[in-house]
Write a protein that holds these residues in place. Structure first.
Motif, PDB file in Angstrom:
ATOM      1  N   ASP A  60       0.811  -1.219   0.000  1.00  0.00           N
ATOM      2  CA  ASP A  60       0.000   0.000   0.000  1.00  0.00           C
ATOM      3  C   ASP A  60       0.847   1.274   0.000  1.00  0.00           C
ATOM      4  O   ASP A  60       0.528   2.235  -0.703  1.00  0.00           O
ATOM      5  CB  ASP A  60      -0.959   0.020   1.199  1.00  0.00           C
ATOM      6  CG  ASP A  60      -2.141  -0.926   1.026  1.00  0.00           C
ATOM      7  OD1 ASP A  60      -2.406  -1.348  -0.115  1.00  0.00           O
ATOM      8  OD2 ASP A  60      -2.796  -1.235   2.024  1.00  0.00           O
ATOM      9  N   ASN A  61       1.906   1.303   0.789  1.00  0.00           N
ATOM     10  CA  ASN A  61       2.746   2.508   0.865  1.00  0.00           C
ATOM     11  C   ASN A  61       3.430   2.792  -0.463  1.00  0.00           C
ATOM     12  O   ASN A  61       3.440   3.935  -0.934  1.00  0.00           O
ATOM     13  CB  ASN A  61       3.784   2.376   1.986  1.00  0.00           C
ATOM     14  CG  ASN A  61       3.138   2.336   3.355  1.00  0.00           C
ATOM     15  OD1 ASN A  61       2.123   2.986   3.591  1.00  0.00           O
ATOM     16  ND2 ASN A  61       3.712   1.562   4.256  1.00  0.00           N
ATOM     17  N   LYS A  62       4.017   1.779  -1.076  1.00  0.00           N
ATOM     18  CA  LYS A  62       4.681   1.970  -2.373  1.00  0.00           C
ATOM     19  C   LYS A  62       3.664   2.348  -3.443  1.00  0.00           C
ATOM     20  O   LYS A  62       3.943   3.186  -4.307  1.00  0.00           O
ATOM     21  CB  LYS A  62       5.419   0.696  -2.790  1.00  0.00           C
ATOM     22  CG  LYS A  62       6.645   0.405  -1.957  1.00  0.00           C
ATOM     23  CD  LYS A  62       7.317  -0.871  -2.435  1.00  0.00           C
ATOM     24  CE  LYS A  62       8.537  -1.200  -1.587  1.00  0.00           C
ATOM     25  NZ  LYS A  62       9.155  -2.467  -2.026  1.00  0.00           N
ATOM     26  N   LEU A  63       2.504   1.755  -3.392  1.00  0.00           N
ATOM     27  CA  LEU A  63       1.469   2.054  -4.367  1.00  0.00           C
ATOM     28  C   LEU A  63       1.002   3.498  -4.220  1.00  0.00           C
ATOM     29  O   LEU A  63       0.824   4.203  -5.209  1.00  0.00           O
ATOM     30  CB  LEU A  63       0.298   1.084  -4.191  1.00  0.00           C
ATOM     31  CG  LEU A  63      -0.745   1.051  -5.296  1.00  0.00           C
ATOM     32  CD1 LEU A  63      -0.127   0.674  -6.636  1.00  0.00           C
ATOM     33  CD2 LEU A  63      -1.850   0.069  -4.942  1.00  0.00           C
ATOM     34  N   PRO A  68       0.238   9.242  -6.581  1.00  0.00           N
ATOM     35  CA  PRO A  68      -0.064  10.325  -5.644  1.00  0.00           C
ATOM     36  C   PRO A  68      -1.367  11.071  -5.943  1.00  0.00           C
ATOM     37  O   PRO A  68      -1.857  11.810  -5.096  1.00  0.00           O
ATOM     38  CB  PRO A  68       1.137  11.267  -5.793  1.00  0.00           C
ATOM     39  CG  PRO A  68       1.653  11.001  -7.172  1.00  0.00           C
ATOM     40  CD  PRO A  68       1.365   9.551  -7.445  1.00  0.00           C
ATOM     41  N   ASP A  69      -1.943  10.865  -7.119  1.00  0.00           N
ATOM     42  CA  ASP A  69      -3.192  11.533  -7.464  1.00  0.00           C
ATOM     43  C   ASP A  69      -4.295  11.048  -6.528  1.00  0.00           C
ATOM     44  O   ASP A  69      -4.678   9.881  -6.553  1.00  0.00           O
ATOM     45  CB  ASP A  69      -3.550  11.220  -8.916  1.00  0.00           C
ATOM     46  CG  ASP A  69      -4.863  11.868  -9.363  1.00  0.00           C
ATOM     47  OD1 ASP A  69      -5.595  12.415  -8.515  1.00  0.00           O
ATOM     48  OD2 ASP A  69      -5.146  11.816 -10.573  1.00  0.00           O
ATOM     49  N   PRO A  70      -4.830  11.924  -5.674  1.00  0.00           N
ATOM     50  CA  PRO A  70      -5.850  11.499  -4.709  1.00  0.00           C
ATOM     51  C   PRO A  70      -7.103  10.935  -5.374  1.00  0.00           C
ATOM     52  O   PRO A  70      -7.777  10.074  -4.823  1.00  0.00           O
ATOM     53  CB  PRO A  70      -6.178  12.750  -3.897  1.00  0.00           C
ATOM     54  CG  PRO A  70      -5.480  13.875  -4.548  1.00  0.00           C
ATOM     55  CD  PRO A  70      -4.517  13.348  -5.563  1.00  0.00           C
ATOM     56  N   MET A  75     -10.249   5.825  -5.824  1.00  0.00           N
ATOM     57  CA  MET A  75     -10.869   4.727  -6.567  1.00  0.00           C
ATOM     58  C   MET A  75     -10.433   3.382  -6.002  1.00  0.00           C
ATOM     59  O   MET A  75     -11.165   2.411  -6.051  1.00  0.00           O
ATOM     60  CB  MET A  75     -10.493   4.795  -8.053  1.00  0.00           C
ATOM     61  CG  MET A  75     -11.207   5.869  -8.814  1.00  0.00           C
ATOM     62  SD  MET A  75     -10.812   5.712 -10.560  1.00  0.00           S
ATOM     63  CE  MET A  75     -10.168   7.341 -10.883  1.00  0.00           C
ATOM     64  N   LEU A  76      -9.219   3.360  -5.452  1.00  0.00           N
ATOM     65  CA  LEU A  76      -8.700   2.115  -4.907  1.00  0.00           C
ATOM     66  C   LEU A  76      -9.053   1.953  -3.443  1.00  0.00           C
ATOM     67  O   LEU A  76      -9.375   0.864  -2.992  1.00  0.00           O
ATOM     68  CB  LEU A  76      -7.172   2.069  -5.050  1.00  0.00           C
ATOM     69  CG  LEU A  76      -6.629   1.970  -6.462  1.00  0.00           C
ATOM     70  CD1 LEU A  76      -5.129   2.155  -6.451  1.00  0.00           C
ATOM     71  CD2 LEU A  76      -6.989   0.629  -7.060  1.00  0.00           C
ATOM     72  N   SER A  77      -8.934   3.014  -2.682  1.00  0.00           N
ATOM     73  CA  SER A  77      -9.112   3.069  -1.230  1.00  0.00           C
ATOM     74  C   SER A  77      -8.124   2.174  -0.495  1.00  0.00           C
ATOM     75  O   SER A  77      -7.606   2.527   0.532  1.00  0.00           O
ATOM     76  CB  SER A  77     -10.546   2.792  -0.796  1.00  0.00           C
ATOM     77  OG  SER A  77     -10.879   1.435  -0.918  1.00  0.00           O
ATOM     78  N   LYS A  78      -7.863   1.014  -0.995  1.00  0.00           N
ATOM     79  CA  LYS A  78      -6.775   0.161  -0.527  1.00  0.00           C
ATOM     80  C   LYS A  78      -6.427  -0.732  -1.706  1.00  0.00           C
ATOM     81  O   LYS A  78      -7.208  -0.878  -2.641  1.00  0.00           O
ATOM     82  CB  LYS A  78      -7.153  -0.651   0.710  1.00  0.00           C
ATOM     83  CG  LYS A  78      -8.207  -1.694   0.492  1.00  0.00           C
ATOM     84  CD  LYS A  78      -8.412  -2.505   1.744  1.00  0.00           C
ATOM     85  CE  LYS A  78      -9.363  -3.653   1.430  1.00  0.00           C
ATOM     86  NZ  LYS A  78      -9.363  -4.656   2.442  1.00  0.00           N
ATOM     87  N   SER A  79      -5.241  -1.306  -1.665  1.00  0.00           N
ATOM     88  CA  SER A  79      -4.830  -2.083  -2.832  1.00  0.00           C
ATOM     89  C   SER A  79      -5.694  -3.322  -2.994  1.00  0.00           C
ATOM     90  O   SER A  79      -5.906  -4.082  -2.075  1.00  0.00           O
ATOM     91  CB  SER A  79      -3.350  -2.460  -2.726  1.00  0.00           C
ATOM     92  OG  SER A  79      -3.090  -3.158  -1.541  1.00  0.00           O
ATOM     93  N   ILE A  93      -4.189   4.181 -15.079  1.00  0.00           N
ATOM     94  CA  ILE A  93      -2.809   4.098 -14.608  1.00  0.00           C
ATOM     95  C   ILE A  93      -2.055   3.154 -15.546  1.00  0.00           C
ATOM     96  O   ILE A  93      -2.677   2.398 -16.298  1.00  0.00           O
ATOM     97  CB  ILE A  93      -2.712   3.592 -13.145  1.00  0.00           C
ATOM     98  CG1 ILE A  93      -3.320   2.203 -13.002  1.00  0.00           C
ATOM     99  CG2 ILE A  93      -3.352   4.569 -12.189  1.00  0.00           C
ATOM    100  CD1 ILE A  93      -3.179   1.596 -11.613  1.00  0.00           C
ATOM    101  N   THR A  94      -0.721   3.222 -15.496  1.00  0.00           N
ATOM    102  CA  THR A  94       0.081   2.338 -16.348  1.00  0.00           C
ATOM    103  C   THR A  94       0.795   1.306 -15.492  1.00  0.00           C
ATOM    104  O   THR A  94       1.113   1.560 -14.327  1.00  0.00           O
ATOM    105  CB  THR A  94       1.144   3.122 -17.137  1.00  0.00           C
ATOM    106  OG1 THR A  94       2.070   3.708 -16.217  1.00  0.00           O
ATOM    107  CG2 THR A  94       0.508   4.192 -18.008  1.00  0.00           C
ATOM    108  N   GLU A  95       1.046   0.151 -16.093  1.00  0.00           N
ATOM    109  CA  GLU A  95       1.791  -0.919 -15.413  1.00  0.00           C
ATOM    110  C   GLU A  95       3.179  -0.412 -15.036  1.00  0.00           C
ATOM    111  O   GLU A  95       3.703  -0.713 -13.978  1.00  0.00           O
ATOM    112  CB  GLU A  95       1.876  -2.136 -16.327  1.00  0.00           C
ATOM    113  CG  GLU A  95       2.526  -3.335 -15.708  1.00  0.00           C
ATOM    114  CD  GLU A  95       1.539  -4.391 -15.271  1.00  0.00           C
ATOM    115  OE1 GLU A  95       1.775  -5.005 -14.219  1.00  0.00           O
ATOM    116  OE2 GLU A  95       0.541  -4.611 -15.971  1.00  0.00           O
TER     117      GLU A  95
END
Length: 115
Positions: A60-63, A68-70, A75-79, A93-95
């Motif tokens: 989650d932290n790395k993601l 950084p776009d809130p 949309m994810l809220s968590k991974s 988003i891109t891979e």
């Protein structure tokens, strides 16, 4: 209500026993297949198949640092792997942008079907 609670408890106990037995049988079947060097076996009227899968486990932290776009993060809220895959397919988003945010975990699935 007493009967419902009692029945729920009984079923949960039975579920634990079944899960334990399934785990033991799965392990024995997987070991047998490994000893035979086979990923497909026919045993009587059953077909056994070993399927290898890769699963991504996101940090989650790395993601969050990579995204950084809130608006995207909300949309994810968590991974969640399926949500992330959907956002990649939709080109939100891109891979490449998230390439360092996950580790790959290999999963071995056991499938048993009746022929």
């Amino acid at each position: 209500m007493d009967k419902k609670v009692k029945r729920y408890y009984q079923l949960k106990q039975k579920q634990k026993e079944i899960d334990q037995e399934l785990s033991e049988l799965r392990s024995e079947i997987m070991n047998h297949c490994a000893e035979q060097g086979a990923s497909d076996l026919v045993v009587g009227s059953y077909k056994v198949k070993i399927v290898l899968q890769e699963r991504k486990e996101y940090d989650d932290n790395k993601l969050y640092e990579a995204l950084p776009d809130p608006g995207v993060w909300r949309m994810l809220s968590k991974s969640d792997s399926s949500k992330i895959t959907s956002l990649i397919k939709l080109n939100v988003i891109t891979e490449e942008k998230i390439k360092d945010t996950f580790s790959v975990k290999n999963i071995t699935l056991l499938q048993v079907d009746k022929k």
